[in-house]
Design an enzyme around this catalytic site. Structure first.
Site, PDB file in Angstrom:
ATOM      1  N   ASP A  14       0.807  -1.225   0.000  1.00 58.17           N
ATOM      2  CA  ASP A  14       0.000   0.000   0.000  1.00 58.17           C
ATOM      3  C   ASP A  14       0.841   1.277   0.000  1.00 58.17           C
ATOM      4  OD1 ASP A  14      -2.239  -1.666   0.108  1.00 58.17           O
ATOM      5  OD2 ASP A  14      -2.157  -1.737   2.294  1.00 58.17           O
ATOM      6  N   LYS A  17       1.779   2.104  -5.130  1.00 59.44           N
ATOM      7  CA  LYS A  17       2.311   1.542  -6.385  1.00 59.44           C
ATOM      8  C   LYS A  17       1.352   1.781  -7.547  1.00 59.44           C
ATOM      9  CE  LYS A  17       2.439  -2.475  -4.327  1.00 59.44           C
ATOM     10  NZ  LYS A  17       2.135  -2.106  -2.942  1.00 59.44           N
ATOM     11  N   GLY A  41      -4.518  -4.499  -3.763  1.00 55.71           N
ATOM     12  CA  GLY A  41      -5.512  -3.460  -4.039  1.00 55.71           C
ATOM     13  C   GLY A  41      -4.758  -2.200  -4.417  1.00 55.71           C
ATOM     14  N   HIS A  42      -4.761  -1.890  -5.699  1.00 55.13           N
ATOM     15  CA  HIS A  42      -4.007  -0.731  -6.183  1.00 55.13           C
ATOM     16  C   HIS A  42      -4.990   0.350  -6.616  1.00 55.13           C
ATOM     17  CE1 HIS A  42      -0.461  -3.643  -7.247  1.00 55.13           C
ATOM     18  NE2 HIS A  42      -0.733  -3.598  -5.959  1.00 55.13           N
ATOM     19  N   THR A 130      -5.650 -11.899   3.639  1.00 56.12           N
ATOM     20  CA  THR A 130      -6.827 -11.320   2.980  1.00 56.12           C
ATOM     21  C   THR A 130      -7.890 -12.393   2.720  1.00 56.12           C
ATOM     22  OG1 THR A 130      -5.869 -11.717   0.807  1.00 56.12           O
ATOM     23  CG2 THR A 130      -5.420  -9.566   1.805  1.00 56.12           C
ATOM     24  N   GLN A 225       2.019  -6.081  -3.249  1.00 60.16           N
ATOM     25  CA  GLN A 225       2.513  -6.187  -1.861  1.00 60.16           C
ATOM     26  C   GLN A 225       3.805  -5.363  -1.713  1.00 60.16           C
ATOM     27  OE1 GLN A 225       1.473  -9.544  -3.403  1.00 60.16           O
ATOM     28  NE2 GLN A 225      -0.439  -8.661  -2.779  1.00 60.16           N
ATOM     29  N   THR A 240       3.299 -12.533   2.664  1.00 62.75           N
ATOM     30  CA  THR A 240       2.441 -13.160   1.671  1.00 62.75           C
ATOM     31  C   THR A 240       3.219 -14.337   1.086  1.00 62.75           C
ATOM     32  OG1 THR A 240       0.933 -12.757  -0.170  1.00 62.75           O
ATOM     33  CG2 THR A 240       3.094 -11.669  -0.289  1.00 62.75           C
ATOM     34  N   THR A 302      -9.676  -5.398   1.699  1.00 61.42           N
ATOM     35  CA  THR A 302     -10.506  -5.943   2.777  1.00 61.42           C
ATOM     36  C   THR A 302     -11.202  -4.856   3.611  1.00 61.42           C
ATOM     37  OG1 THR A 302      -8.590  -5.958   4.247  1.00 61.42           O
ATOM     38  CG2 THR A 302      -9.045  -7.992   3.038  1.00 61.42           C
ATOM     39  N   GLY A 303     -10.834  -3.593   3.398  1.00 62.42           N
ATOM     40  CA  GLY A 303     -11.438  -2.503   4.160  1.00 62.42           C
ATOM     41  C   GLY A 303     -10.938  -2.400   5.596  1.00 62.42           C
ATOM     42  N   ARG A 304      -9.991  -3.275   5.976  1.00 68.89           N
ATOM     43  CA  ARG A 304      -9.494  -3.236   7.361  1.00 68.89           C
ATOM     44  C   ARG A 304      -8.692  -1.970   7.613  1.00 68.89           C
ATOM     45  NH1 ARG A 304      -6.151  -8.724   7.692  1.00 68.89           N
ATOM     46  NH2 ARG A 304      -5.766  -8.159   5.525  1.00 68.89           N
ATOM     47  N   ARG A 306      -5.654   0.204   8.462  1.00 68.46           N
ATOM     48  CA  ARG A 306      -4.226  -0.099   8.401  1.00 68.46           C
ATOM     49  C   ARG A 306      -3.544   0.435   9.651  1.00 68.46           C
ATOM     50  NH1 ARG A 306      -3.864   2.199   2.222  1.00 68.46           N
ATOM     51  NH2 ARG A 306      -4.700   0.363   1.169  1.00 68.46           N
ATOM     52  N   SER A 414       5.386  11.957  -4.825  1.00 64.90           N
ATOM     53  CA  SER A 414       3.955  12.085  -5.074  1.00 64.90           C
ATOM     54  C   SER A 414       3.337  12.920  -3.967  1.00 64.90           C
ATOM     55  CB  SER A 414       3.330  10.691  -5.138  1.00 64.90           C
ATOM     56  OG  SER A 414       1.929  10.797  -5.202  1.00 64.90           O
TER      57      SER A 414
HETATM   58  P1  GDP Z   1      -0.759   0.259  -3.549  1.00 61.55           P
HETATM   59  O1  GDP Z   1      -1.348  -1.009  -3.059  1.00 61.55           O
HETATM   60  O2  GDP Z   1       0.714   0.339  -3.313  1.00 61.55           O
HETATM   61  O3  GDP Z   1      -1.116   0.556  -4.984  1.00 61.55           O
HETATM   62  O4  GDP Z   1      -1.400   1.408  -2.671  1.00 61.55           O
HETATM   63  P2  GDP Z   1      -2.975   1.579  -2.317  1.00 61.55           P
HETATM   64  O5  GDP Z   1      -3.677   2.016  -3.546  1.00 61.55           O
HETATM   65  O6  GDP Z   1      -3.461   0.383  -1.619  1.00 61.55           O
HETATM   66  O7  GDP Z   1      -2.896   2.720  -1.228  1.00 61.55           O
HETATM   67  C1  GDP Z   1      -2.375   3.975  -1.501  1.00 61.55           C
HETATM   68  C2  GDP Z   1      -3.460   5.040  -1.322  1.00 61.55           C
HETATM   69  O8  GDP Z   1      -2.857   6.313  -1.279  1.00 61.55           O
HETATM   70  C3  GDP Z   1      -4.445   5.107  -2.482  1.00 61.55           C
HETATM   71  O9  GDP Z   1      -5.691   5.493  -1.993  1.00 61.55           O
HETATM   72  C4  GDP Z   1      -3.866   6.199  -3.378  1.00 61.55           C
HETATM   73  O10 GDP Z   1      -4.854   6.851  -4.162  1.00 61.55           O
HETATM   74  C5  GDP Z   1      -3.308   7.133  -2.350  1.00 61.55           C
HETATM   75  N1  GDP Z   1      -2.135   7.892  -2.770  1.00 61.55           N
HETATM   76  C6  GDP Z   1      -1.087   7.501  -3.542  1.00 61.55           C
HETATM   77  N2  GDP Z   1      -0.150   8.467  -3.603  1.00 61.55           N
HETATM   78  C7  GDP Z   1      -0.627   9.495  -2.867  1.00 61.55           C
HETATM   79  C8  GDP Z   1      -0.105  10.772  -2.495  1.00 61.55           C
HETATM   80  O11 GDP Z   1       1.001  11.160  -2.861  1.00 61.55           O
HETATM   81  N3  GDP Z   1      -0.872  11.544  -1.675  1.00 61.55           N
HETATM   82  C9  GDP Z   1      -2.092  11.149  -1.222  1.00 61.55           C
HETATM   83  N4  GDP Z   1      -2.760  11.964  -0.432  1.00 61.55           N
HETATM   84  N5  GDP Z   1      -2.614   9.953  -1.540  1.00 61.55           N
HETATM   85  C10 GDP Z   1      -1.882   9.131  -2.335  1.00 61.55           C
HETATM   86  P1  IMO Z   2      -0.894  -4.242  -2.225  1.00 61.84           P
HETATM   87  O1  IMO Z   2      -0.455  -4.814  -3.547  1.00 61.84           O
HETATM   88  C1  IMO Z   2      -1.003  -4.674   2.092  1.00 61.84           C
HETATM   89  C2  IMO Z   2      -0.958  -8.747   3.666  1.00 61.84           C
HETATM   90  C3  IMO Z   2      -2.173  -9.243   4.394  1.00 61.84           C
HETATM   91  C4  IMO Z   2      -1.519 -10.185   5.402  1.00 61.84           C
HETATM   92  C5  IMO Z   2      -0.393 -10.792   4.587  1.00 61.84           C
HETATM   93  C6  IMO Z   2      -0.704 -12.158   3.988  1.00 61.84           C
HETATM   94  O2  IMO Z   2      -2.173  -3.520  -2.293  1.00 61.84           O
HETATM   95  O3  IMO Z   2       0.217  -3.494  -1.586  1.00 61.84           O
HETATM   96  P2  IMO Z   2      -2.233 -12.888   1.929  1.00 61.84           P
HETATM   97  O4  IMO Z   2      -3.698 -12.715   1.697  1.00 61.84           O
HETATM   98  O5  IMO Z   2      -1.383 -12.235   0.903  1.00 61.84           O
HETATM   99  O6  IMO Z   2      -1.820 -14.289   2.170  1.00 61.84           O
HETATM  100  O7  IMO Z   2      -1.961 -12.107   3.321  1.00 61.84           O
HETATM  101  O8  IMO Z   2      -0.108  -9.879   3.542  1.00 61.84           O
HETATM  102  N1  IMO Z   2      -1.192  -8.231   2.306  1.00 61.84           N
HETATM  103  C7  IMO Z   2      -1.160  -6.936   1.978  1.00 61.84           C
HETATM  104  N2  IMO Z   2      -0.998  -5.840   2.747  1.00 61.84           N
HETATM  105  N3  IMO Z   2      -1.119  -4.537   0.768  1.00 61.84           N
HETATM  106  C8  IMO Z   2      -1.256  -5.621  -0.024  1.00 61.84           C
HETATM  107  O9  IMO Z   2      -1.236  -5.557  -1.369  1.00 61.84           O
HETATM  108  C9  IMO Z   2      -1.323  -6.895   0.580  1.00 61.84           C
HETATM  109  N4  IMO Z   2      -1.469  -8.153   0.114  1.00 61.84           N
HETATM  110  C10 IMO Z   2      -1.379  -8.957   1.181  1.00 61.84           C
HETATM  111  O10 IMO Z   2      -2.865  -8.196   5.020  1.00 61.84           O
HETATM  112  O11 IMO Z   2      -0.948  -9.443   6.443  1.00 61.84           O
HETATM  113 MG    MG Z   3      -2.869  -1.671  -1.813  1.00 58.67          MG
END
Ligand code: GDP
Ligand code: IMO
Ligand code: MG
Length: 429
Positions: A14, A17, A41-42, A130, A225, A240, A302-304, A306, A414
């Site tokens: 998270d 990416k 979840g991207h 997840t 991840q 993971t 998962t909506g959990r 962080r 960013s």
């Molecule tokens: P990923 O799994 O690495 O793709 O990251 P996620 O999408 O799960 O979580 C990143 C969250 O931060 C998302 O809601 C993005 O829209 C948001 N985000 C990414 N870069 C920035 C930033 O520079 N500033 C802010 N405020 N939000 C960002």
């Molecule tokens: P992105 O790509 C954050 C975490 C889960 C758990 C562990 C193992 O959005 O960064 P799994 O279901 O993979 O066997 O769970 O890894 N986890 C993540 N945490 N971002 C993710 O993906 C994740 N994918 C798995 O919460 O702790």
């Molecule tokens: Mg994510």
């Protein structure tokens, strides 16, 4: 500038990416996911519209680029079709611009059932997965009983494999976990149903990717991840089940190591973690909650909520090393706006002794206390800033400290969710 660029998460996922890959896709021709599954979840925001991608590369929002789900990914066909349908409904092109590797393994419904039962049985020792069946799907892959995307096209083989696997799985589910088993015929019928719709996307993706590189095209590899969740280099067992770090690119896509030009690590300006496991710089209490609310730190899958904490440079030094990062992409700097002081962890104390390198064992890391360096915060908003010179001096010195301690430059920063809310200090692709 490189033609094969890898983007990996450096923390526990998270990091942002999705946003970064969406931004860089403009300069790429092909975008490849090489590991993980729909546990990812991207989030990508385009013109105030929010998309959450789980399996499909974040490049899909650019219609003229080829997106590839590589052989190292585990594919839940139902989740894939749902994602395709939702994207199409929202006007996103998904047809010949998406290809799925024939050799990628399938997530089966019994993988989710086994994982759920195992997690529940572990009680407070659970990983906090997840529950998407990721771990059990990779277990089957390495036990050499996995069912692959290509098998969907051969009904008799598909049926035989499902029957064989369920003999064992049903025994475990019913006898060990007191749960209902699965009817092989039902699972077979369900997966045959997916086969027809997935067939047009199936390809020998290693050929596609290598051919693109031969033709001088630019390929972007999108990690899911993060390095600290990597099966080998993460905080095992709280990880993971795939190789989320750069090493996974080669095995997960069929590209030789010498083709990879550079590896960029995405670093969130603070740290988050979802699920169980050690997290030395975690902030418990109001400040942690402030970061969670400001940063919208709730799981995209998962909506959990962080868990939130300060930047951990000890962990990041480890990520820099195991990925051999050539540059950093710092995200969510704007979320730190308005703080009086910002802490960064530069070392750990373990049972009275100081440790400089990231411990390999979760039970050691669990006991590590962070040693902090305090930096002055900034009071101005950095939200949406796109010029490095316009950042407050304190924000620039925060970035300098990161670069100095890690010995790697911050190439991109960013400052918001949207595409143009970004500072580019070096063109990377
Ligand atoms: P990923 O799994 O690495 O793709 O990251 P996620 O999408 O799960 O979580 C990143 C969250 O931060 C998302 O809601 C993005 O829209 C948001 N985000 C990414 N870069 C920035 C930033 O520079 N500033 C802010 N405020 N939000 C960002
Ligand atoms: P992105 O790509 C954050 C975490 C889960 C758990 C562990 C193992 O959005 O960064 P799994 O279901 O993979 O066997 O769970 O890894 N986890 C993540 N945490 N971002 C993710 O993906 C994740 N994918 C798995 O919460 O702790
Ligand atoms: Mg994510």
């Amino acid at each position: 500038m490189s033609r094969a660029l890898v983007v990996v998460g450096t923390q526990w996922g998270d990091e942002g990416k999705g946003k970064v890959v969406d931004y860089l896709t403009e300069r790429a021709d092909v975008v490849v996911r090489y590991q993980g599954g729909n546990n990812a979840g991207h989030t990508v925001v385009v013109n105030s519209e929010k998309f959450i991608l789980h399996l499909i590369p974040s490049g899909i929002l650019h219609p003229d680029k080829l997106c590839v789900i590589g052989n190292g990914v585990v594919v839940n066909p139902e989740a894939l079709l749902q994602e395709i349908d939702e994207l199409k409904k929202r006007g996103v092109k998904v047809d010949n611009n998406l290809r799925v590797s024939r050799s990628a393994h399938l997530i089966m419904p019994y993988h989710m059932a086994v994982e759920g039962a195992r997690e529940t049985a572990k009680g407070d020792k659970r990983i906090g997965t997840t529950r998407k069946g990721i771990g059990p799907a990779y277990v089957d892959k390495y036990a050499r009983v996995g069912i692959r995307v290509g098998d969907l096209l051969y009904p008799e083989i598909l049926r035989e494999k499902i029957e064989m696997n369920l003999t064992e799985v049903n025994f475990i589910l019913t006898r060990l976990y007191n749960q209902e088993g699965f009817d092989p015929e039902e699972v077979y019928t369900q997966y045959r149903g997916y086969a027809e719709r997935i067939a047009p996307y199936i390809a020998d993706t290693d050929v596609l990717i290598n051919r693109a590189l031969d033709e001088g095209k630019k390929v972007l590899f999108e990690g899911a991840q993060g390095t600290l969740l990597d099966i080998d280099h993460g905080t095992y067992p709280y990880v993971t089940s795939s190789s989320a770090s750069a090493g996974g690119v080669c095995t997960g896509s069929g590209v030789g190591p010498t083709r990879i030009g550079e590896v960029l690590g995405v670093v969130k300006a603070y740290t988050t973690r979802v699920g169980g496991g050690p997290f030395p710089t975690e902030i418990k209490g109001p400040l942690g909650e402030r970061l969670r609310e400001r940063g919208g730190e709730y799981g995209a899958t998962t909506g959990r909520p962080r868990r939130c904490g300060w930047l951990d440079l000890v962990a990041l030094r480890h990520s820099v090393r195991v990925n051999n990062l050539s540059g950093l992409i710092l995200t969510k700097l704007d979320i730190l706006d308005g703080l009086d002081t910002i802490k960064v962890c530069t070392g750990y104390r373990y049972r009275g002794k100081s440790i400089e390198e990231f411990p390999k064992d979760a039970y050691i890391l669990q006991e590590c206390e962070p040693i902090y360096r305090e930096l002055k915060g900034w009071k101005r908003s950095t939200s949406g800033v796109s010029d490095f010179g316009m950042l407050p001096e304190e924000a620039r010195s925060y970035i300098n400290v990161i670069e100095e301690v890690l010995g790697v430059k911050v190439d991109i920063i960013s400052t918001g969710q949207k595409r143009h809310e970004i500072i580019v200090r070096r063109e990377v692709l």
